[in-house]
Scaffold this active site. Structure first.
Site, PDB file in Angstrom:
ATOM      1  N   ARG A 158      29.987  32.293  46.895  1.00  0.00           N
ATOM      2  CA  ARG A 158      30.888  31.144  46.948  1.00  0.00           C
ATOM      3  C   ARG A 158      32.333  31.592  46.747  1.00  0.00           C
ATOM      4  O   ARG A 158      32.604  32.730  46.371  1.00  0.00           O
ATOM      5  CB  ARG A 158      30.493  30.088  45.907  1.00  0.00           C
ATOM      6  CG  ARG A 158      30.459  30.588  44.487  1.00  0.00           C
ATOM      7  CD  ARG A 158      30.166  29.466  43.485  1.00  0.00           C
ATOM      8  NE  ARG A 158      29.991  30.041  42.167  1.00  0.00           N
ATOM      9  CZ  ARG A 158      28.803  30.430  41.660  1.00  0.00           C
ATOM     10  NH1 ARG A 158      27.703  30.242  42.357  1.00  0.00           N
ATOM     11  NH2 ARG A 158      28.732  30.976  40.473  1.00  0.00           N
ATOM     12  N   ARG A 201      30.594  39.991  25.906  1.00  0.00           N
ATOM     13  CA  ARG A 201      31.243  39.803  27.211  1.00  0.00           C
ATOM     14  C   ARG A 201      32.569  40.558  27.337  1.00  0.00           C
ATOM     15  O   ARG A 201      32.913  41.062  28.405  1.00  0.00           O
ATOM     16  CB  ARG A 201      31.489  38.311  27.470  1.00  0.00           C
ATOM     17  CG  ARG A 201      30.224  37.484  27.635  1.00  0.00           C
ATOM     18  CD  ARG A 201      30.560  35.997  27.791  1.00  0.00           C
ATOM     19  NE  ARG A 201      31.404  35.748  28.941  1.00  0.00           N
ATOM     20  CZ  ARG A 201      30.950  35.650  30.207  1.00  0.00           C
ATOM     21  NH1 ARG A 201      29.658  35.751  30.454  1.00  0.00           N
ATOM     22  NH2 ARG A 201      31.776  35.426  31.199  1.00  0.00           N
ATOM     23  N   LEU A 234      52.528  49.010  47.859  1.00  0.00           N
ATOM     24  CA  LEU A 234      51.557  47.920  47.749  1.00  0.00           C
ATOM     25  C   LEU A 234      52.105  46.742  46.947  1.00  0.00           C
ATOM     26  O   LEU A 234      52.730  46.929  45.901  1.00  0.00           O
ATOM     27  CB  LEU A 234      50.292  48.452  47.044  1.00  0.00           C
ATOM     28  CG  LEU A 234      49.219  47.409  46.695  1.00  0.00           C
ATOM     29  CD1 LEU A 234      48.480  46.955  47.946  1.00  0.00           C
ATOM     30  CD2 LEU A 234      48.227  47.965  45.687  1.00  0.00           C
ATOM     31  N   TRP A 266      27.499  42.191  33.349  1.00  0.00           N
ATOM     32  CA  TRP A 266      27.467  43.651  33.187  1.00  0.00           C
ATOM     33  C   TRP A 266      27.333  44.015  31.709  1.00  0.00           C
ATOM     34  O   TRP A 266      26.523  44.864  31.329  1.00  0.00           O
ATOM     35  CB  TRP A 266      28.740  44.265  33.775  1.00  0.00           C
ATOM     36  CG  TRP A 266      28.781  45.760  33.668  1.00  0.00           C
ATOM     37  CD1 TRP A 266      28.226  46.659  34.536  1.00  0.00           C
ATOM     38  CD2 TRP A 266      29.385  46.526  32.621  1.00  0.00           C
ATOM     39  NE1 TRP A 266      28.456  47.946  34.099  1.00  0.00           N
ATOM     40  CE2 TRP A 266      29.178  47.888  32.929  1.00  0.00           C
ATOM     41  CE3 TRP A 266      30.096  46.195  31.471  1.00  0.00           C
ATOM     42  CZ2 TRP A 266      29.641  48.925  32.119  1.00  0.00           C
ATOM     43  CZ3 TRP A 266      30.563  47.217  30.661  1.00  0.00           C
ATOM     44  CH2 TRP A 266      30.337  48.577  30.983  1.00  0.00           C
ATOM     45  N   TRP A 306      39.985  28.165  32.016  1.00  0.00           N
ATOM     46  CA  TRP A 306      40.547  27.625  30.760  1.00  0.00           C
ATOM     47  C   TRP A 306      39.471  26.881  29.972  1.00  0.00           C
ATOM     48  O   TRP A 306      39.610  26.673  28.768  1.00  0.00           O
ATOM     49  CB  TRP A 306      41.714  26.671  31.038  1.00  0.00           C
ATOM     50  CG  TRP A 306      42.976  27.342  31.491  1.00  0.00           C
ATOM     51  CD1 TRP A 306      43.584  27.204  32.703  1.00  0.00           C
ATOM     52  CD2 TRP A 306      43.816  28.235  30.736  1.00  0.00           C
ATOM     53  NE1 TRP A 306      44.739  27.967  32.757  1.00  0.00           N
ATOM     54  CE2 TRP A 306      44.904  28.603  31.560  1.00  0.00           C
ATOM     55  CE3 TRP A 306      43.758  28.773  29.439  1.00  0.00           C
ATOM     56  CZ2 TRP A 306      45.919  29.478  31.135  1.00  0.00           C
ATOM     57  CZ3 TRP A 306      44.768  29.637  29.019  1.00  0.00           C
ATOM     58  CH2 TRP A 306      45.821  29.980  29.857  1.00  0.00           C
ATOM     59  N   HIS A 327      34.851  42.680  30.321  1.00  0.00           N
ATOM     60  CA  HIS A 327      36.227  42.440  30.784  1.00  0.00           C
ATOM     61  C   HIS A 327      37.059  43.718  30.658  1.00  0.00           C
ATOM     62  O   HIS A 327      37.853  44.044  31.536  1.00  0.00           O
ATOM     63  CB  HIS A 327      36.871  41.306  29.969  1.00  0.00           C
ATOM     64  CG  HIS A 327      36.222  39.968  30.209  1.00  0.00           C
ATOM     65  ND1 HIS A 327      35.921  39.502  31.462  1.00  0.00           N
ATOM     66  CD2 HIS A 327      35.817  38.996  29.342  1.00  0.00           C
ATOM     67  CE1 HIS A 327      35.360  38.305  31.366  1.00  0.00           C
ATOM     68  NE2 HIS A 327      35.273  37.969  30.086  1.00  0.00           N
ATOM     69  N   ASP A 333      34.070  39.407  39.991  1.00  0.00           N
ATOM     70  CA  ASP A 333      33.101  38.640  39.192  1.00  0.00           C
ATOM     71  C   ASP A 333      31.988  39.536  38.654  1.00  0.00           C
ATOM     72  O   ASP A 333      31.654  40.560  39.250  1.00  0.00           O
ATOM     73  CB  ASP A 333      32.512  37.520  40.068  1.00  0.00           C
ATOM     74  CG  ASP A 333      31.854  36.435  39.234  1.00  0.00           C
ATOM     75  OD1 ASP A 333      32.153  36.344  38.021  1.00  0.00           O
ATOM     76  OD2 ASP A 333      31.036  35.672  39.797  1.00  0.00           O
ATOM     77  N   GLY A 334      31.425  39.120  37.518  1.00  0.00           N
ATOM     78  CA  GLY A 334      30.254  39.801  36.963  1.00  0.00           C
ATOM     79  C   GLY A 334      30.511  40.609  35.700  1.00  0.00           C
ATOM     80  O   GLY A 334      29.623  41.342  35.246  1.00  0.00           O
ATOM     81  N   ASN A 335      31.694  40.454  35.112  1.00  0.00           N
ATOM     82  CA  ASN A 335      32.000  41.212  33.884  1.00  0.00           C
ATOM     83  C   ASN A 335      31.030  40.870  32.756  1.00  0.00           C
ATOM     84  O   ASN A 335      30.534  41.760  32.054  1.00  0.00           O
ATOM     85  CB  ASN A 335      33.421  40.895  33.397  1.00  0.00           C
ATOM     86  CG  ASN A 335      34.483  41.404  34.341  1.00  0.00           C
ATOM     87  OD1 ASN A 335      34.184  42.127  35.288  1.00  0.00           O
ATOM     88  ND2 ASN A 335      35.727  41.023  34.092  1.00  0.00           N
ATOM     89  N   GLY A 336      30.790  39.562  32.569  1.00  0.00           N
ATOM     90  CA  GLY A 336      29.921  39.112  31.475  1.00  0.00           C
ATOM     91  C   GLY A 336      28.501  39.623  31.645  1.00  0.00           C
ATOM     92  O   GLY A 336      27.881  40.128  30.697  1.00  0.00           O
ATOM     93  N   GLU A 394      39.766  26.843  36.211  1.00  0.00           N
ATOM     94  CA  GLU A 394      38.509  26.447  35.558  1.00  0.00           C
ATOM     95  C   GLU A 394      38.177  27.358  34.367  1.00  0.00           C
ATOM     96  O   GLU A 394      37.509  26.937  33.427  1.00  0.00           O
ATOM     97  CB  GLU A 394      37.357  26.478  36.566  1.00  0.00           C
ATOM     98  CG  GLU A 394      37.413  25.394  37.635  1.00  0.00           C
ATOM     99  CD  GLU A 394      38.534  25.570  38.658  1.00  0.00           C
ATOM    100  OE1 GLU A 394      38.946  26.734  38.930  1.00  0.00           O
ATOM    101  OE2 GLU A 394      39.037  24.546  39.175  1.00  0.00           O
TER     102      GLU A 394
HETATM  103  C1  IPE Z   1      35.736  33.320  39.737  1.00  0.00           C
HETATM  104  O1  IPE Z   1      34.753  33.722  38.876  1.00  0.00           O
HETATM  105  C2  IPE Z   1      37.083  33.407  39.073  1.00  0.00           C
HETATM  106  C3  IPE Z   1      37.523  34.764  38.771  1.00  0.00           C
HETATM  107  C4  IPE Z   1      36.963  35.869  39.169  1.00  0.00           C
HETATM  108  C5  IPE Z   1      38.724  34.841  37.968  1.00  0.00           C
HETATM  109  P1  IPE Z   1      33.984  32.667  37.945  1.00  0.00           P
HETATM  110  O2  IPE Z   1      32.873  33.392  37.309  1.00  0.00           O
HETATM  111  O3  IPE Z   1      34.958  31.992  37.057  1.00  0.00           O
HETATM  112  O4  IPE Z   1      33.480  31.603  39.026  1.00  0.00           O
HETATM  113  P2  IPE Z   1      32.120  30.792  39.056  1.00  0.00           P
HETATM  114  O5  IPE Z   1      32.023  30.089  37.744  1.00  0.00           O
HETATM  115  O6  IPE Z   1      31.026  31.794  39.250  1.00  0.00           O
HETATM  116  O7  IPE Z   1      32.245  29.880  40.230  1.00  0.00           O
HETATM  117  C1  IPE Z   2      34.793  37.616  36.015  1.00  0.00           C
HETATM  118  O1  IPE Z   2      33.665  37.894  35.254  1.00  0.00           O
HETATM  119  C2  IPE Z   2      36.054  37.684  35.198  1.00  0.00           C
HETATM  120  C3  IPE Z   2      36.663  36.379  34.880  1.00  0.00           C
HETATM  121  C4  IPE Z   2      36.317  35.237  35.419  1.00  0.00           C
HETATM  122  C5  IPE Z   2      37.719  36.360  33.885  1.00  0.00           C
HETATM  123  P1  IPE Z   2      32.870  36.748  34.504  1.00  0.00           P
HETATM  124  O2  IPE Z   2      33.457  36.596  33.136  1.00  0.00           O
HETATM  125  O3  IPE Z   2      32.853  35.518  35.322  1.00  0.00           O
HETATM  126  O4  IPE Z   2      31.421  37.383  34.386  1.00  0.00           O
HETATM  127  P2  IPE Z   2      30.052  36.674  34.702  1.00  0.00           P
HETATM  128  O5  IPE Z   2      30.170  36.025  36.034  1.00  0.00           O
HETATM  129  O6  IPE Z   2      29.809  35.685  33.605  1.00  0.00           O
HETATM  130  O7  IPE Z   2      29.048  37.783  34.701  1.00  0.00           O
HETATM  131 MG    MG Z   3      31.617  34.778  36.769  1.00  0.00          MG
END
Ligand code: IPE
Ligand code: IPE
Ligand code: MG
Length: 232
Positions: free
Chosen positions: A195, A34, A132, A26, A70, A38, A21-24, A68
């Site tokens: 979470r 965003r 692996l 970053w 989607w 990714h 998580d956190g690509n966006g 979710e």
């Molecule tokens: C969890 O991240 C799902 C993936 C890493 C693919 P999200 O960013 O979608 O989850 P929430 O919205 O923080 O719960």
């Molecule tokens: C996780 O990064 C990757 C995917 C859920 C596809 P996010 O896209 O959720 O990035 P944030 O959480 O918005 O920073």
């Molecule tokens: Mg996220």
């Protein structure tokens, strides 16, 4: 001494699951769209997968796209699906080189045809690899999985192939998409969110949970080794 040197080789977690998580955030932090996050996240996947294979981890499960997800804007979903196709095309030689076998969990029938076909072809191509096991959770959520399993079990009972009183933990586990996979020993979530976000709810019952504020695109091998040392 770095974290890698501190890892006890005889106590490597057999199965590590990661909520990437956190690509966006970053990308946003450096004023970029965003999708840059990714794309950088894919680089992290490459490095962590090779690190896990080198350590002798047996199973690495990566949450790449949730049910979710989607609901995200169409442009982001479309771009992610294209990124997945490009990534598989680019990374298949790496999987072969490192003896890694690819598998997916999730409702991949929802993926666009090109993305679906790329994954199926790569799963087939890597199916004889014995190192692996890389499990990509794609269009996956634990509630979806549990609903699907419940429907299958109810159907077996209805057809007279199963007795209600015979349903136990093993039955449920065997109907989940992870039927052939041991439960994770360690769950890592990046980006500081505390979470589970509908990931492997049944399978994580006894996993050690490791949360880090680090965003996925900046998560390094050293951070990965740190999580393993913490687990040990
Ligand atoms: C969890 O991240 C799902 C993936 C890493 C693919 P999200 O960013 O979608 O989850 P929430 O919205 O923080 O719960
Ligand atoms: C996780 O990064 C990757 C995917 C859920 C596809 P996010 O896209 O959720 O990035 P944030 O959480 O918005 O920073
Ligand atoms: Mg996220």
């Amino acid at each position: 001494m770095g974290y890698k040197e501190q890892i006890q080789k005889d106590r490597i977690p057999r199965h590590i699951a990661i909520i990437m998580d956190g690509n966006g955030r970053w990308a946003k932090r450096q004023g970029l769209a965003r999708m840059f996050g990714h794309r950088q996240g894919v680089e992290t996947v490459h490095c962590i997968t090779e690190a896990a294979a080198e350590l002798g981890v047996e199973y690495l499960t990566l949450y790449a796209f949730s049910t979710e997800n989607w609901n995200r804007p169409k442009e982001e979903v479309d771009a992610l699906m294209t990124l997945l196709v490009d990534t598989i095309a680019k990374e298949t030689p790496t999987l072969m080189k490192n003896n890694i076998r690819l598998q997916t969990i999730g409702d991949i029938s929802r993926l666009p045809q090109a993305t679906h076909d790329k994954f199926v072809a790569c799963i087939e191509q890597t199916s004889s690899n014995t190192g692996l096991r890389l499990v990509i959770a794609l269009s996956y959520s634990a509630r979806w999985e549990i609903i699907y399993a419940t429907q299958q079990i109810a159907d077996a009972v209805k057809k007279g192939n199963m007795l209600v009183e015979d349903i136990n933990e093993e039955t449920i586990s065997s109907y989940l998409t992870t039927a052939q996979i041991p439960d994770p020993d360690l769950l890592i979530r990046t980006s500081g969110e505390l979470r589970i976000s509908n990931f492997l709810l049944w399978q994580l019952a006894y996993a050690e949970l490791y949360f880090t504020d680090c965003l996925w695109p900046e998560f390094t091998n050293e951070d990965f080794y740190h999580a393993i040392v913490d687990y040990q």
